[in-house]
Design an enzyme around this catalytic site. Structure first.
Site, PDB file in Angstrom:
ATOM      1  CG  HIS A  14      68.976  -4.407  54.524  1.00  0.00           C
ATOM      2  ND1 HIS A  14      68.998  -3.730  53.325  1.00  0.00           N
ATOM      3  CD2 HIS A  14      68.067  -3.773  55.298  1.00  0.00           C
ATOM      4  CE1 HIS A  14      68.141  -2.726  53.371  1.00  0.00           C
ATOM      5  NE2 HIS A  14      67.567  -2.718  54.561  1.00  0.00           N
ATOM      6  CD  GLU A  16      72.182   0.209  46.358  1.00  0.00           C
ATOM      7  OE1 GLU A  16      72.961   1.103  46.753  1.00  0.00           O
ATOM      8  OE2 GLU A  16      72.115  -0.169  45.169  1.00  0.00           O
ATOM      9  CD  GLU A  87      63.178  -0.165  59.195  1.00  0.00           C
ATOM     10  OE1 GLU A  87      62.998   0.144  60.393  1.00  0.00           O
ATOM     11  OE2 GLU A  87      64.175   0.190  58.547  1.00  0.00           O
TER      12      GLU A  87
END
Length: 222
Positions: A14, A16, A87
């Site tokens: 992805h 920042e 994540e």
């Protein structure tokens, strides 16, 4: 013996976020892209417009989903969200910087820094569990598109697991490779085996530097 067809995978981190800049562990907290991250996503989308993708998958966390939407806008493919691309769940470590974790959890930080595969912060996944989830998810999606090309928009930790799966690097080994925001990483999947093609392509971002969460010591970024 059944005929094998290889799936080409573009694994993408992805764009920042403000927490990337702060080196704050995001885990499964739903942090949005910052202005630079949205710019990176737009540049990524433009670069991906030439790819002949069969499907576009993303983590359902907004930093990955919104990055994938930029690709969707150029390819016309819908973003298919998959929780398996999230994540790592870091439990009590989430939302803290490396320095804060060291100060607040002095008894645990060494095992985390040493990448102990079976270390579990309170409320977290172990590194071993996380790695297995990432590999299983990517394999499942690749198998569904045998002989085609797919994009997986996910997180630094997910990409780290796929890198290790493709190179045979141990979970405990320190990370020496880059996990740049909005980077394009190319893998092959054949009969359950991942192989590396190219890693860390950020040419679509021109000379803009990509943040690799400095100070994480090679542990799992968000």
């Amino acid at each position: 013996m059944p005929y094998s067809r290889t799936t080409r995978i573009l694994a993408i981190r992805h764009g920042e976020t403000a927490w990337n800049v702060d080196t704050r562990l995001q885990g499964q907290l739903d942090i949005p892209l910052n202005d630079r991250g949205r710019w990176q996503a737009a540049r990524l989308g433009a670069a991906m417009g030439e790819e002949r993708l069969a499907a576009l998958y993303a983590s359902d966390l907004q930093r990955a989903r919104d990055t994938a939407l930029a690709v969707s806008g150029r390819t016309g493919l819908p973003v298919q969200q998959d929780e398996g691309l999230r994540e790592r769940r870091f439990g009590c470590f989430q939302g803290q910087t490396v320095e804060e974790i060291a100060a607040r959890h002095p008894g645990d930080v060494q095992r985390w820094r040493q990448r102990d595969p079976d270390f579990r912060p309170d409320g977290a996944e172990t590194l071993r569990e996380f790695h297995q989830r990432c590999v299983d998810t990517a394999s499942r999606l690749a198998q569904a598109h045998a002989g085609e090309t797919i994009a997986l928009v996910a997180h630094g930790g997910v990409l780290d697991c796929l890198y290790r799966a493709a190179t045979g690097m141990a979970l405990e080994a320190p990370r020496t490779w880059q996990l740049g925001n909005a980077s394009i990483n190319r893998l092959l999947w054949t009969d359950g085996v991942f192989t590396m093609v190219a890693w860390g392509d950020t040419t679509h971002l021109e000379t803009e530097p990509t943040l690799d969460e400095a100070g994480d010591g090679g542990r799992d970024p968000g």
